[in-house]
Scaffold this motif. Sequence first.
Motif, short mmCIF file in Angstrom:
data_model
loop_
_atom_site.label_atom_id
_atom_site.label_comp_id
_atom_site.label_asym_id
_atom_site.label_seq_id
_atom_site.Cartn_x
_atom_site.Cartn_y
_atom_site.Cartn_z
N VAL A 284 -7.40 2.07 -6.60
CA VAL A 284 -7.63 0.77 -7.24
C VAL A 284 -6.81 -0.32 -6.56
CG1 VAL A 284 -7.22 -0.56 -9.36
CG2 VAL A 284 -8.30 1.67 -9.49
N LEU A 285 -5.55 -0.03 -6.27
CA LEU A 285 -4.65 -1.06 -5.75
C LEU A 285 -4.87 -1.38 -4.28
CD1 LEU A 285 -1.23 -0.26 -7.49
CD2 LEU A 285 -2.93 -2.00 -8.08
N HIS A 286 -5.23 -0.38 -3.47
CA HIS A 286 -5.36 -0.64 -2.03
C HIS A 286 -6.37 -1.74 -1.69
CE1 HIS A 286 -3.50 3.51 -0.91
NE2 HIS A 286 -2.59 2.59 -1.10
N PRO A 287 -7.63 -1.69 -2.22
CA PRO A 287 -8.55 -2.79 -1.88
C PRO A 287 -8.11 -4.13 -2.46
CG PRO A 287 -9.54 -1.29 -3.48
CD PRO A 287 -8.30 -0.63 -3.00
N ILE A 288 -7.46 -4.11 -3.63
CA ILE A 288 -6.97 -5.37 -4.22
C ILE A 288 -5.87 -5.96 -3.34
CG2 ILE A 288 -5.74 -6.37 -6.19
CD1 ILE A 288 -7.18 -4.35 -7.97
N ILE A 289 -4.95 -5.10 -2.90
CA ILE A 289 -3.84 -5.56 -2.05
C ILE A 289 -4.38 -6.18 -0.77
CG2 ILE A 289 -1.93 -4.76 -0.60
CD1 ILE A 289 -1.38 -2.65 -2.84
N TYR A 290 -5.26 -5.46 -0.09
CA TYR A 290 -5.76 -5.96 1.19
C TYR A 290 -6.74 -7.11 1.00
CZ TYR A 290 -3.36 -2.47 3.92
OH TYR A 290 -2.37 -1.72 4.52
N GLY A 291 -7.46 -7.12 -0.12
CA GLY A 291 -8.36 -8.24 -0.39
C GLY A 291 -7.61 -9.54 -0.65
N VAL A 292 -6.46 -9.43 -1.32
CA VAL A 292 -5.68 -10.63 -1.66
C VAL A 292 -4.78 -11.06 -0.50
CG1 VAL A 292 -3.86 -11.50 -3.18
CG2 VAL A 292 -5.74 -10.16 -4.14
N LYS A 293 -4.16 -10.08 0.16
CA LYS A 293 -3.12 -10.40 1.14
C LYS A 293 -3.64 -10.56 2.58
CE LYS A 293 0.62 -10.38 -1.45
NZ LYS A 293 1.49 -11.57 -1.55
N THR A 294 -4.82 -10.03 2.87
CA THR A 294 -5.33 -10.12 4.24
C THR A 294 -6.29 -11.29 4.35
OG1 THR A 294 -5.16 -7.71 4.41
CG2 THR A 294 -6.43 -8.84 6.11
N LYS A 295 -5.90 -12.28 5.16
CA LYS A 295 -6.66 -13.53 5.23
C LYS A 295 -8.09 -13.32 5.67
CE LYS A 295 -5.64 -16.32 8.58
NZ LYS A 295 -4.90 -17.29 9.44
N GLN A 296 -8.31 -12.43 6.65
CA GLN A 296 -9.67 -12.23 7.16
C GLN A 296 -10.59 -11.66 6.09
OE1 GLN A 296 -6.77 -11.26 8.56
NE2 GLN A 296 -6.98 -10.96 10.79
N ALA B 65 0.83 -1.21 0.00
CA ALA B 65 0.00 0.00 0.00
C ALA B 65 0.86 1.25 0.00
CB ALA B 65 -0.93 -0.01 1.21
N ILE B 66 1.96 1.22 0.74
CA ILE B 66 2.89 2.36 0.76
C ILE B 66 3.46 2.60 -0.63
CG2 ILE B 66 5.16 3.11 1.61
CD1 ILE B 66 4.50 1.65 4.23
N SER B 67 3.88 1.53 -1.29
CA SER B 67 4.44 1.66 -2.64
C SER B 67 3.39 2.19 -3.62
CB SER B 67 4.95 0.31 -3.13
OG SER B 67 5.97 -0.18 -2.27
N ALA B 68 2.14 1.72 -3.47
CA ALA B 68 1.06 2.14 -4.37
C ALA B 68 0.78 3.63 -4.25
CB ALA B 68 -0.21 1.35 -4.10
N LEU B 69 1.03 4.21 -3.08
CA LEU B 69 0.79 5.65 -2.90
C LEU B 69 2.02 6.49 -3.20
CD1 LEU B 69 -1.06 7.98 -1.94
CD2 LEU B 69 -0.09 7.63 0.33
N TYR B 70 3.15 6.15 -2.57
CA TYR B 70 4.31 7.03 -2.63
C TYR B 70 5.01 7.05 -3.99
CZ TYR B 70 4.13 7.82 2.40
OH TYR B 70 3.75 8.19 3.67
N VAL B 71 5.11 5.91 -4.64
CA VAL B 71 5.81 5.87 -5.93
C VAL B 71 5.10 6.74 -6.97
CG1 VAL B 71 6.55 4.41 -7.84
CG2 VAL B 71 6.92 3.65 -5.47
N PRO B 72 3.78 6.57 -7.21
CA PRO B 72 3.11 7.46 -8.18
C PRO B 72 3.09 8.91 -7.72
CG PRO B 72 1.78 5.50 -7.75
CD PRO B 72 2.86 5.52 -6.72
N ASP B 73 2.95 9.15 -6.40
CA ASP B 73 2.90 10.52 -5.88
C ASP B 73 4.20 11.26 -6.15
OD1 ASP B 73 2.20 12.81 -4.61
OD2 ASP B 73 2.21 12.01 -2.59
N LEU B 74 5.32 10.64 -5.78
CA LEU B 74 6.62 11.28 -6.01
C LEU B 74 6.89 11.45 -7.50
CD1 LEU B 74 8.94 9.58 -3.35
CD2 LEU B 74 8.49 12.03 -3.59
#
Length: 315
Positions: free
Chosen positions: A289-301, A250-259
């Motif tokens: 777009v990426l944040h819910p995909i990341i947490y949906g795939v990587k977060t078991k709950q 999530a950090i990469s998804a925000l900071y890389v495009p922002d910078l």
Amino acid sequence: MSDSNRTDFTNPSMFILQGIPGLETAHIWISIPFCVMYAIAVLGNFAILFIVKREPSLHEPMFFFLCMLAVTDLVMSTSTIPKMLSIFWFNSREISFSACLTQMYFVHSLSGMESGILVAMAFDRYVAICHPLRHSTTLTNSVVAKIGLAVVMRSGILALPYPFLARQWPYCRTNIIPHSYCGHIAVVKLSCADIRISSYYGLFHLLSEIGMDGFFIALSYTQILRAIFHLPTKDARLKTFGTCISHLCAISALYVPDLFSSLMLRFGHNVPLHFLVLIVSLYHLIPPVLHPIIYGVKTKQIRGRLLQLFAHKKT
């Protein structure tokens, strides 16, 4: 330029957004991926909010911060994309001066809120891994709410100078903004005054906010890695580090495009304008777009709850 040939746009009542300059004939085709990505962002973030609300086992600090991030992503994308699509589909380019400044404020404040929430999530991971016995007493619901309020106030206050600075400049060149939304630099570049204050503040805001947030995230992960390396087995280390993967993505998804987009706006003088505007416009969609995909795939709950919902619908 003589005064007789000069149009005065001081505090103009209306700006004209060009969309993607030079690619006007391709606006319909460009709108397709933007529309699909916006739909994914809206559905994905609403799904996160729905699942966390409905599942009592997810009423924990990490998921409360995730809900804050989802709301921020929803407002962030909605503050720019619908207007962008109206330009692409209906050639609706006009935006009032006040609406432009309002959009500018939301764009910059929400970007800061996303960054601040990621810092809060890093703090949650630090407490959960380095001080697990104190996690529930340290990050109570009251503390989480105060952290969320602090993030909103910090970002809201730091973004306030943008519209005020933009409002004070005289606009005597043109009221056509060669972008798809009202970014601070894109607007003040239309001014015929010395805008170095606006430029310096924008750079200060970018470096101080991301620099400070990046410092605290790096500090948290330094302590997290030290704790992980002290675990007795490799499996324990991998399992513990795995709880941080979603947050790091999530950090990469925000900071890389922002910078990337911020630096291109200021220093990409040799970059074709249509490419520059396209990349900067995509920035408002990539994290939502990426944040819910990341947490949906990587977060078991969350993944398990999603699978349960789909299985229930099939039956």
